[in-house]
Design a protein around this motif. Sequence first.
Motif, PDB file in Angstrom:
ATOM      1  N   ASP A  10      13.209  -0.393   5.053  1.00  0.00           N
ATOM      2  CA  ASP A  10      13.694  -1.752   5.285  1.00  0.00           C
ATOM      3  C   ASP A  10      15.035  -1.737   6.011  1.00  0.00           C
ATOM      4  OD1 ASP A  10      13.610  -4.719   4.825  1.00  0.00           O
ATOM      5  OD2 ASP A  10      15.415  -4.224   3.649  1.00  0.00           O
ATOM      6  N   LEU A  11      15.941  -0.879   5.585  1.00  0.00           N
ATOM      7  CA  LEU A  11      17.245  -0.747   6.227  1.00  0.00           C
ATOM      8  C   LEU A  11      17.082  -0.384   7.707  1.00  0.00           C
ATOM      9  CD1 LEU A  11      20.402  -0.420   6.031  1.00  0.00           C
ATOM     10  CD2 LEU A  11      19.923   2.009   5.616  1.00  0.00           C
ATOM     11  N   CYS A  12      16.258   0.599   7.980  1.00  0.00           N
ATOM     12  CA  CYS A  12      16.048   1.047   9.370  1.00  0.00           C
ATOM     13  C   CYS A  12      15.424  -0.042  10.232  1.00  0.00           C
ATOM     14  CB  CYS A  12      15.173   2.296   9.391  1.00  0.00           C
ATOM     15  SG  CYS A  12      15.978   3.757   8.703  1.00  0.00           S
ATOM     16  N   LEU A  13      14.459  -0.754   9.693  1.00  0.00           N
ATOM     17  CA  LEU A  13      13.791  -1.804  10.467  1.00  0.00           C
ATOM     18  C   LEU A  13      14.742  -2.968  10.744  1.00  0.00           C
ATOM     19  CD1 LEU A  13      10.245  -1.827   8.821  1.00  0.00           C
ATOM     20  CD2 LEU A  13      10.994  -0.664  10.926  1.00  0.00           C
ATOM     21  N   ARG A  14      15.618  -3.281   9.794  1.00  0.00           N
ATOM     22  CA  ARG A  14      16.603  -4.360   9.992  1.00  0.00           C
ATOM     23  C   ARG A  14      17.627  -4.011  11.056  1.00  0.00           C
ATOM     24  NH1 ARG A  14      19.751  -4.927   5.751  1.00  0.00           N
ATOM     25  NH2 ARG A  14      18.780  -3.378   4.420  1.00  0.00           N
ATOM     26  N   HIS A  15      17.769  -2.734  11.375  1.00  0.00           N
ATOM     27  CA  HIS A  15      18.786  -2.312  12.341  1.00  0.00           C
ATOM     28  C   HIS A  15      18.193  -1.776  13.634  1.00  0.00           C
ATOM     29  CE1 HIS A  15      22.252  -3.148   9.884  1.00  0.00           C
ATOM     30  NE2 HIS A  15      21.535  -2.736   8.860  1.00  0.00           N
ATOM     31  N   GLY A  16      16.981  -2.183  13.964  1.00  0.00           N
ATOM     32  CA  GLY A  16      16.428  -1.881  15.274  1.00  0.00           C
ATOM     33  C   GLY A  16      15.353  -0.819  15.320  1.00  0.00           C
ATOM     34  N   GLY A  17      15.000  -0.212  14.177  1.00  0.00           N
ATOM     35  CA  GLY A  17      13.891   0.730  14.148  1.00  0.00           C
ATOM     36  C   GLY A  17      12.570  -0.016  14.275  1.00  0.00           C
ATOM     37  N   THR A  18      11.536   0.674  14.733  1.00  0.00           N
ATOM     38  CA  THR A  18      10.210   0.066  14.811  1.00  0.00           C
ATOM     39  C   THR A  18       9.239   0.892  13.970  1.00  0.00           C
ATOM     40  OG1 THR A  18       9.709   1.265  16.854  1.00  0.00           O
ATOM     41  CG2 THR A  18      10.546  -0.968  17.083  1.00  0.00           C
ATOM     42  N   ALA A  31       6.141   2.846  12.584  1.00  0.00           N
ATOM     43  CA  ALA A  31       5.009   3.642  13.072  1.00  0.00           C
ATOM     44  C   ALA A  31       3.938   3.708  11.992  1.00  0.00           C
ATOM     45  CB  ALA A  31       5.458   5.036  13.472  1.00  0.00           C
ATOM     46  N   VAL A  32       4.313   4.083  10.763  1.00  0.00           N
ATOM     47  CA  VAL A  32       3.394   4.129   9.626  1.00  0.00           C
ATOM     48  C   VAL A  32       4.148   3.633   8.392  1.00  0.00           C
ATOM     49  CG1 VAL A  32       1.973   5.605   8.139  1.00  0.00           C
ATOM     50  CG2 VAL A  32       2.129   6.100  10.581  1.00  0.00           C
ATOM     51  N   ALA A  33       3.591   2.644   7.716  1.00  0.00           N
ATOM     52  CA  ALA A  33       4.233   2.055   6.538  1.00  0.00           C
ATOM     53  C   ALA A  33       4.408   3.089   5.426  1.00  0.00           C
ATOM     54  CB  ALA A  33       3.398   0.882   6.031  1.00  0.00           C
ATOM     55  N   ALA A  34       5.268   2.768   4.488  1.00  0.00           N
ATOM     56  CA  ALA A  34       5.499   3.646   3.339  1.00  0.00           C
ATOM     57  C   ALA A  34       4.181   3.891   2.609  1.00  0.00           C
ATOM     58  CB  ALA A  34       6.520   3.020   2.401  1.00  0.00           C
ATOM     59  N   THR A  35       3.907   5.171   2.365  1.00  0.00           N
ATOM     60  CA  THR A  35       2.634   5.594   1.793  1.00  0.00           C
ATOM     61  C   THR A  35       2.867   6.737   0.818  1.00  0.00           C
ATOM     62  OG1 THR A  35       1.553   5.080   3.903  1.00  0.00           O
ATOM     63  CG2 THR A  35       0.334   6.475   2.383  1.00  0.00           C
ATOM     64  N   ASP A  36       2.182   6.707  -0.307  1.00  0.00           N
ATOM     65  CA  ASP A  36       2.216   7.842  -1.231  1.00  0.00           C
ATOM     66  C   ASP A  36       1.467   9.006  -0.583  1.00  0.00           C
ATOM     67  OD1 ASP A  36       3.637   6.479  -3.209  1.00  0.00           O
ATOM     68  OD2 ASP A  36       1.804   5.641  -4.052  1.00  0.00           O
ATOM     69  N   ARG A  37       2.029  10.207  -0.716  1.00  0.00           N
ATOM     70  CA  ARG A  37       1.450  11.401  -0.081  1.00  0.00           C
ATOM     71  C   ARG A  37       1.288  12.532  -1.099  1.00  0.00           C
ATOM     72  NH1 ARG A  37      -0.180   9.854   5.004  1.00  0.00           N
ATOM     73  NH2 ARG A  37       1.435   8.631   6.002  1.00  0.00           N
ATOM     74  N   PRO A  38       0.429  12.364  -2.097  1.00  0.00           N
ATOM     75  CA  PRO A  38       0.281  13.423  -3.098  1.00  0.00           C
ATOM     76  C   PRO A  38      -0.219  14.737  -2.499  1.00  0.00           C
ATOM     77  CG  PRO A  38      -1.442  11.772  -3.355  1.00  0.00           C
ATOM     78  CD  PRO A  38      -0.465  11.236  -2.334  1.00  0.00           C
ATOM     79  N   GLU A  39      -0.918  14.675  -1.367  1.00  0.00           N
ATOM     80  CA  GLU A  39      -1.398  15.894  -0.724  1.00  0.00           C
ATOM     81  C   GLU A  39      -0.243  16.701  -0.117  1.00  0.00           C
ATOM     82  OE1 GLU A  39      -1.614  12.657   2.447  1.00  0.00           O
ATOM     83  OE2 GLU A  39      -1.838  12.797   0.286  1.00  0.00           O
ATOM     84  N   TRP A  40       0.911  16.083   0.081  1.00  0.00           N
ATOM     85  CA  TRP A  40       2.093  16.764   0.617  1.00  0.00           C
ATOM     86  C   TRP A  40       2.984  17.327  -0.486  1.00  0.00           C
ATOM     87  CZ3 TRP A  40       4.275  13.126   5.007  1.00  0.00           C
ATOM     88  CH2 TRP A  40       3.307  12.997   6.022  1.00  0.00           C
TER      89      TRP A  40
END
Length: 136
Positions: free
Chosen positions: A95-103, A105-114
């Motif tokens: 949210d912080l990054c998007l509010r300051h000009g980031g765009t 690519a992939v929404a926040a996602t749980d990654r148990p495989e990682w």
Amino acid sequence: MDAPYPRLLVTRFAECFAFYCAVLPPLTGATLVKGAPEGPYANWDVADQAALVLYDRAAMAATLGTTDRPALPAAPAQDAAMLVFRVDEVDAALDLCLRHGGTLAVAATDRPEWGPNLRSAHLRDPDGHLIELQSY
């Protein structure tokens, strides 16, 4: 001696400067040591160690004698590099990054495989560099 640190060559220096000034302190604790929006150079440190540098792409091309070459590939291509920030809370960091000009690519996602309890999100800075926000 500083450990190796990323130096991003950017074409949109002012926008990238504003983005990293806004997001690096809360995400990493980095503080601006040198630089201004007009460039061509800025660096942030964490605990007196270099963390990230922005450098104007045209200024580096002039130094290298490569100003006659294209700044970017002519067609979209896969990413060649990515910055990864390990953060306490991926959703808040995104949210912080998007509010300051980031765009996004992939929404926040749980990654148990990682890894156990790992969550990530992917975005791009104003110049298009890929960033991964990753939980601890």
